[in-house]
Design a protein around this motif. Structure first.
Motif, short mmCIF file in Angstrom:
data_model
loop_
_atom_site.label_atom_id
_atom_site.label_comp_id
_atom_site.label_asym_id
_atom_site.label_seq_id
_atom_site.Cartn_x
_atom_site.Cartn_y
_atom_site.Cartn_z
N LEU A 147 0.83 -1.19 0.00
CA LEU A 147 0.00 0.00 0.00
C LEU A 147 0.87 1.25 0.00
O LEU A 147 1.89 1.31 0.69
CB LEU A 147 -0.92 0.01 1.22
CG LEU A 147 -1.86 -1.18 1.36
CD1 LEU A 147 -2.75 -1.00 2.59
CD2 LEU A 147 -2.72 -1.37 0.12
N ALA A 192 -3.51 3.76 0.87
CA ALA A 192 -3.86 3.60 2.28
C ALA A 192 -4.89 4.65 2.70
O ALA A 192 -5.87 4.35 3.40
CB ALA A 192 -2.62 3.68 3.16
N GLU A 239 0.92 5.70 0.20
CA GLU A 239 0.23 6.73 0.98
C GLU A 239 -1.16 7.00 0.40
O GLU A 239 -2.14 7.14 1.14
CB GLU A 239 1.07 8.00 0.99
CG GLU A 239 0.49 9.11 1.85
CD GLU A 239 1.40 10.32 1.94
OE1 GLU A 239 0.91 11.40 2.33
OE2 GLU A 239 2.61 10.20 1.61
N ALA A 284 -5.84 -3.79 7.80
CA ALA A 284 -5.31 -4.42 6.60
C ALA A 284 -4.40 -5.56 7.02
O ALA A 284 -3.50 -5.37 7.85
CB ALA A 284 -4.53 -3.41 5.76
N GLU A 342 6.12 0.74 4.60
CA GLU A 342 4.70 0.52 4.35
C GLU A 342 3.92 0.46 5.66
O GLU A 342 2.81 1.00 5.77
CB GLU A 342 4.47 -0.76 3.56
CG GLU A 342 3.01 -0.97 3.20
CD GLU A 342 2.69 -2.36 2.69
OE1 GLU A 342 1.50 -2.62 2.45
OE2 GLU A 342 3.62 -3.18 2.54
N THR A 388 3.32 3.86 6.72
CA THR A 388 2.31 4.48 5.85
C THR A 388 0.90 4.05 6.25
O THR A 388 -0.02 4.87 6.34
CB THR A 388 2.59 4.12 4.38
OG1 THR A 388 3.82 4.70 3.98
CG2 THR A 388 1.48 4.62 3.48
N ILE A 389 0.72 2.75 6.46
CA ILE A 389 -0.58 2.23 6.86
C ILE A 389 -0.99 2.82 8.21
O ILE A 389 -2.14 3.23 8.40
CB ILE A 389 -0.55 0.68 6.92
CG1 ILE A 389 -0.32 0.10 5.51
CG2 ILE A 389 -1.83 0.13 7.53
CD1 ILE A 389 -0.05 -1.39 5.51
#
Length: 249
Positions: free
Chosen positions: A11, A16, A13, A27, A43, A46-47
């Motif tokens: 994912l 997400a 930015e 997720a 990641e 980011t998530i």
């Protein structure tokens, strides 16, 4: 019940944020040492920044659990190393996948795999992903504490022990192939320290109510000559002012 998904695609930015806007709360991603589907620290951050929680799933090959105890110990060790590199907090869960239609004859081997993976990841709770039969057998054996059932190979049955349920595969959302999941609490999900921290508690006391209480504290202030008591009455009055959004005096 929380809305979520699992996928093998990293994912960004943008993706997400799009999932967060659509109401997805978690997720599930792959906690594996390498490969295109592997969750990375960047990641995970980011998530987390998007406000989505992460479910860790260890799966290298669909039938890896047929390697039994030796495979479970090796995979648990690998999962432990990846979890540390990602900043996955202790106490959250690592799910190990049994991604095939395990037969009754294969179940003792599957159970040995999950038991060994659990032994090898002592700082984390351990879960299993699999069919209804897998969930029921692993639960009965006490091999782990968390359960993620897939509808696949389950014949319409749903275990009462599961925290997560995968109910539809091969859906494309925002250009990303995903599977739909839902959760029922105690999932063992996590976020990195890059997740937004909660702000101050909202004001819950009306100013008029605070100002109605403060005179009683003032009366107590005037009724004593103790410096310590007066200081406490003054402090409490200011706490009421702050709680109601007013400036302390």
């Amino acid at each position: 019940m929380a809305k979520g998904f699992d996928c093998a695609t990293r994912l960004t930015e943008a993706t997400a944020a799009a999932f967060a806007r659509d109401g997805y709360e978690f997720a599930a991603r792959y906690l594996v040492p390498s490969g295109a589907k592997a969750l990375t620290k960047a990641e995970a951050d980011t998530i987390s920044k998007a406000g989505i929680s992460i479910i860790s799933c260890f799966e290298t090959t669909a039938d890896r659990a047929l390697g039994g105890r030796a495979a479970g110990l090796a995979d648990g060790k690998a999962a432990l190393q990846v979890a540390a590199s990602l900043g996955q907090p202790f106490g959250s869960c690592i799910y190990f996948a049994v991604d095939f239609d395990a037969t009754a004859a294969q179940m003792p081997t599957v159970i040995a795999y999950i038991q060994a993976a659990s032994e090898a990841t002592p700082n984390y709770t351990t879960g299993v992903y699999g069919s209804y039969a897998v969930i029921e057998a692993v639960y009965a054996a006490g091999a782990c504490s968390h359960f993620w059932q897939t509808y696949a190979w389950s014949g319409g049955k749903k275990s009462t022990h599961m925290q997560l349920y995968q109910y539809k595969n091969d859906v494309v959302v925002g250009g990303i192939p995903i599977d739909y999941d839902e959760s029922y609490g105690n999932e063992g999900w996590w976020q990195t320290d890059a997740a937004p921290q909660p702000g101050p508690d909202p004001v819950t006391l009306a100013a008029k109510d605070a100002n109605a209480i403060i005179p009683f504290l003032s009366a107590g202030y005037m009724a004593t000559t103790s410096a310590a008591a007066r200081g406490e009455f003054h402090r409490l009055a200011n706490e009421l002012r702050k709680a109601s959004g007013q400036a302390p005096q």
